[in-house]
Design an enzyme around this catalytic site. Sequence first.
Site, PDB file in Angstrom:
ATOM      1  N   ALA A  33       0.846  -1.214   0.000  1.00  0.00           N
ATOM      2  CA  ALA A  33       0.000   0.000   0.000  1.00  0.00           C
ATOM      3  C   ALA A  33       0.872   1.251   0.000  1.00  0.00           C
ATOM      4  O   ALA A  33       0.558   2.248  -0.659  1.00  0.00           O
ATOM      5  CB  ALA A  33      -0.906  -0.004   1.219  1.00  0.00           C
ATOM      6  N   GLU A  34       1.997   1.177   0.716  1.00  0.00           N
ATOM      7  CA  GLU A  34       2.901   2.340   0.781  1.00  0.00           C
ATOM      8  C   GLU A  34       3.557   2.538  -0.589  1.00  0.00           C
ATOM      9  O   GLU A  34       3.686   3.661  -1.085  1.00  0.00           O
ATOM     10  CB  GLU A  34       3.960   2.112   1.875  1.00  0.00           C
ATOM     11  N   TYR A  35       3.938   1.426  -1.236  1.00  0.00           N
ATOM     12  CA  TYR A  35       4.536   1.524  -2.583  1.00  0.00           C
ATOM     13  C   TYR A  35       3.518   2.180  -3.522  1.00  0.00           C
ATOM     14  O   TYR A  35       3.845   3.125  -4.256  1.00  0.00           O
ATOM     15  CB  TYR A  35       4.920   0.127  -3.098  1.00  0.00           C
ATOM     16  N   ASP A  36       2.275   1.703  -3.467  1.00  0.00           N
ATOM     17  CA  ASP A  36       1.232   2.263  -4.349  1.00  0.00           C
ATOM     18  C   ASP A  36       1.030   3.756  -4.081  1.00  0.00           C
ATOM     19  O   ASP A  36       0.836   4.551  -5.012  1.00  0.00           O
ATOM     20  CB  ASP A  36      -0.102   1.519  -4.130  1.00  0.00           C
ATOM     21  N   SER A  81      20.981 -22.278 -28.929  1.00  0.00           N
ATOM     22  CA  SER A  81      20.212 -23.320 -28.236  1.00  0.00           C
ATOM     23  C   SER A  81      21.246 -24.188 -27.517  1.00  0.00           C
ATOM     24  O   SER A  81      22.448 -24.018 -27.714  1.00  0.00           O
ATOM     25  CB  SER A  81      19.454 -24.152 -29.262  1.00  0.00           C
ATOM     26  N   LEU A  82      20.783 -25.081 -26.659  1.00  0.00           N
ATOM     27  CA  LEU A  82      21.703 -25.864 -25.832  1.00  0.00           C
ATOM     28  C   LEU A  82      21.708 -27.316 -26.277  1.00  0.00           C
ATOM     29  O   LEU A  82      20.684 -27.856 -26.686  1.00  0.00           O
ATOM     30  CB  LEU A  82      21.247 -25.807 -24.371  1.00  0.00           C
ATOM     31  N   LYS A 115      16.606 -25.018 -15.446  1.00  0.00           N
ATOM     32  CA  LYS A 115      16.291 -24.657 -16.829  1.00  0.00           C
ATOM     33  C   LYS A 115      14.812 -24.251 -16.882  1.00  0.00           C
ATOM     34  O   LYS A 115      13.925 -25.089 -16.902  1.00  0.00           O
ATOM     35  CB  LYS A 115      16.541 -25.822 -17.779  1.00  0.00           C
ATOM     36  N   GLU A 173      15.052 -15.734 -19.362  1.00  0.00           N
ATOM     37  CA  GLU A 173      13.826 -16.462 -19.674  1.00  0.00           C
ATOM     38  C   GLU A 173      12.641 -15.728 -19.058  1.00  0.00           C
ATOM     39  O   GLU A 173      12.662 -15.387 -17.861  1.00  0.00           O
ATOM     40  CB  GLU A 173      13.925 -17.883 -19.102  1.00  0.00           C
ATOM     41  N   LYS A 290      26.920 -25.028 -16.656  1.00  0.00           N
ATOM     42  CA  LYS A 290      27.824 -24.205 -17.456  1.00  0.00           C
ATOM     43  C   LYS A 290      29.217 -24.167 -16.826  1.00  0.00           C
ATOM     44  O   LYS A 290      29.342 -23.986 -15.609  1.00  0.00           O
ATOM     45  CB  LYS A 290      27.308 -22.767 -17.552  1.00  0.00           C
TER      46      LYS A 290
HETATM   47  N1  LIG Z   1      16.172 -21.625 -19.964  1.00  0.00           N
HETATM   48  C1  LIG Z   1      17.042 -21.393 -18.977  1.00  0.00           C
HETATM   49  O1  LIG Z   1      16.660 -21.342 -17.797  1.00  0.00           O
HETATM   50  N2  LIG Z   1      18.415 -21.166 -19.315  1.00  0.00           N
HETATM   51  N3  LIG Z   1      18.919 -21.086 -20.573  1.00  0.00           N
HETATM   52  C2  LIG Z   1      20.221 -20.853 -20.402  1.00  0.00           C
HETATM   53  C3  LIG Z   1      21.185 -20.663 -21.489  1.00  0.00           C
HETATM   54  C4  LIG Z   1      20.917 -20.765 -22.829  1.00  0.00           C
HETATM   55  C5  LIG Z   1      22.133 -20.485 -23.476  1.00  0.00           C
HETATM   56  C6  LIG Z   1      23.061 -20.215 -22.496  1.00  0.00           C
HETATM   57  O2  LIG Z   1      22.455 -20.318 -21.266  1.00  0.00           O
HETATM   58  N4  LIG Z   1      20.578 -20.795 -19.108  1.00  0.00           N
HETATM   59  C7  LIG Z   1      19.455 -20.995 -18.416  1.00  0.00           C
HETATM   60  N5  LIG Z   1      19.350 -21.010 -17.064  1.00  0.00           N
END
Ligand SMILES: NC(=O)n1nc(-c2ccco2)nc1N
Length: 323
Positions: A33-36, A81-82, A115, A173, A290
């Site tokens: 409420a204070e933020y608003d 892509s991974l 992920k 994401e 990673k």
């Molecule tokens: N989807 C997702 O949570 N990702 N995707 C990567 C990513 C994609 C390419 C390099 O890193 N890392 C995370 N946590």
Amino acid sequence: TQIISQQIEQLRQQLRYHEYQYHVLDQPQIPDAEYDRLLNQLKQLEAEHPQLISPDSPTQRVGAKPLVGFRQITHELPMLSLDNAFSDQDFYAFERRIQERLGRVEELTFCCEPKLDGLAVSILYLNGVLSQAATRGDGTTGEDITSNIRTIRNIPLQLLSDTPPARLEVRGEVFMPHQAFEQLNQDALQHGQKTFANPRNAAAGSLRQLDPKITRQRHLSLNAYSIGISEGVELPATHYARLQWLKSLGIPINNEIRLCQGSAEVLKYYQDIAAKRDQLGYDIDGTVLKVNAIALQEQLGFVAKAPRWAIAYKFPAQEQLTL
Ligand SMILES: NC(=O)n1nc(-c2ccco2)nc1N
């Protein structure tokens, strides 16, 4: 007048601070409420002095008028892509390939992340101000979704730094938490509208709305997971430290990210996340593992579309309960 613009700037800083405490640290210092009240106070002052309104003001989230279509944006660095792993053996093979390529034997440190099962986006901050956002698209070209991204409450319109980088591309994401997904489908049912099959489709559908006012009602969330372009800043030497740096700038990152030394700790992380998967409150479809040291990432580079230095270790496909 000078006093008014000081009042306005002070309110903006206060609101940015409270947005950071709430959305990034999950430690609100004041009740909603204070933020608003502060936000309404700023809206009132800006309404009385429209010449003082700036696009990075916390009041400027609700998008402009609906678009007629999406502009295409080409990513300066491709969004990759991974490669996937589906077993511990696959992970060991991934690690062995890395060690061979690096000509190393000592244990590797991995930055391990859930992920998230949402939509990958790229957000560009110019001198600390959110200036452009795009979907991943095909990895080379995406759609300009800037006005929709601006409506997502945990994405700051301005970075919390008085010495922001000239250019910083945040990659992450966008996802819809379970609670928002259930609420959205319930509302849709009650209004005879179509429901979404899963939170990922709901997030994609919400981000690809031409009218930002609709996107704003969808309660989406961002978790950043890497940096694309950066200019005018010396970045930390490890991926984990870079994510912590993003967090210090007001960019939300996932709170299940951990550093793991060697394959045993990595595989334990995978099991730990699998065990808590149903309590997270959002969909994930595995983990992303990673190599933490940026110098090693650069040495390993990418094959075709996927980096050599990361692998997505996915969970077995969940049988979807028919709703
Ligand atoms: N989807 C997702 O949570 N990702 N995707 C990567 C990513 C994609 C390419 C390099 O890193 N890392 C995370 N946590």
